[in-house]
Design a protein around this motif. Structure first.
Motif: not given
Length: 121
Positions: A43-56
């Protein structure tokens, strides 16, 4: 917007390692084919489009490659378990499944595979 878990699939990662307990298997690297599925809330990665919120997934894949190529394994179960540990290490991971195929392990079969799953309680 309501979202479910993101599902990352790493498909047909082909590596070479020492796998098996027969003398020939312990002296010669063999091909393995790895498939990994990882579920995590995005949800956070989708909402914020922030690489830090996505699993690497690149970091996970690099760790798997290093472990497999530098390791020696008697059993497919141990290899799959180790890869599952690497794949489910991040605290965001809710579910992971790893399948490793060992091509040409049996005379009349394309491969032998083993799968293990992780479920966060």
């Amino acid at each position: 917007m309501t979202t479910s878990n993101a599902i990352i699939k790493i498909t047909n990662l082909r590596l070479r390692t020492f796998i098996g307990f027969n003398l020939e298997e312990r002296q010669k690297m063999q091909d393995v084919e790895i498939n990994i599925e990882i579920h995590y809330p995005a949800q956070n990665a989708i909402r914020e489009d922030n690489v830090e919120e996505a699993l690497n997934y690149k970091k996970i894949t690099k760790a798997v490659i290093q472990h497999v190529e530098e390791g020696r394994f008697l059993l497919l179960e141990k290899l799959v378990s180790d890869i599952l540990d690497i794949s489910s290490d991040h605290p965001w991971v809710q579910f992971a499944r790893v399948t490793v195929d060992k091509p040409h392990a049996l005379r009349f079969a394309d491969s032998v595979s083993l799968s293990l799953e992780y479920h966060r309680d």
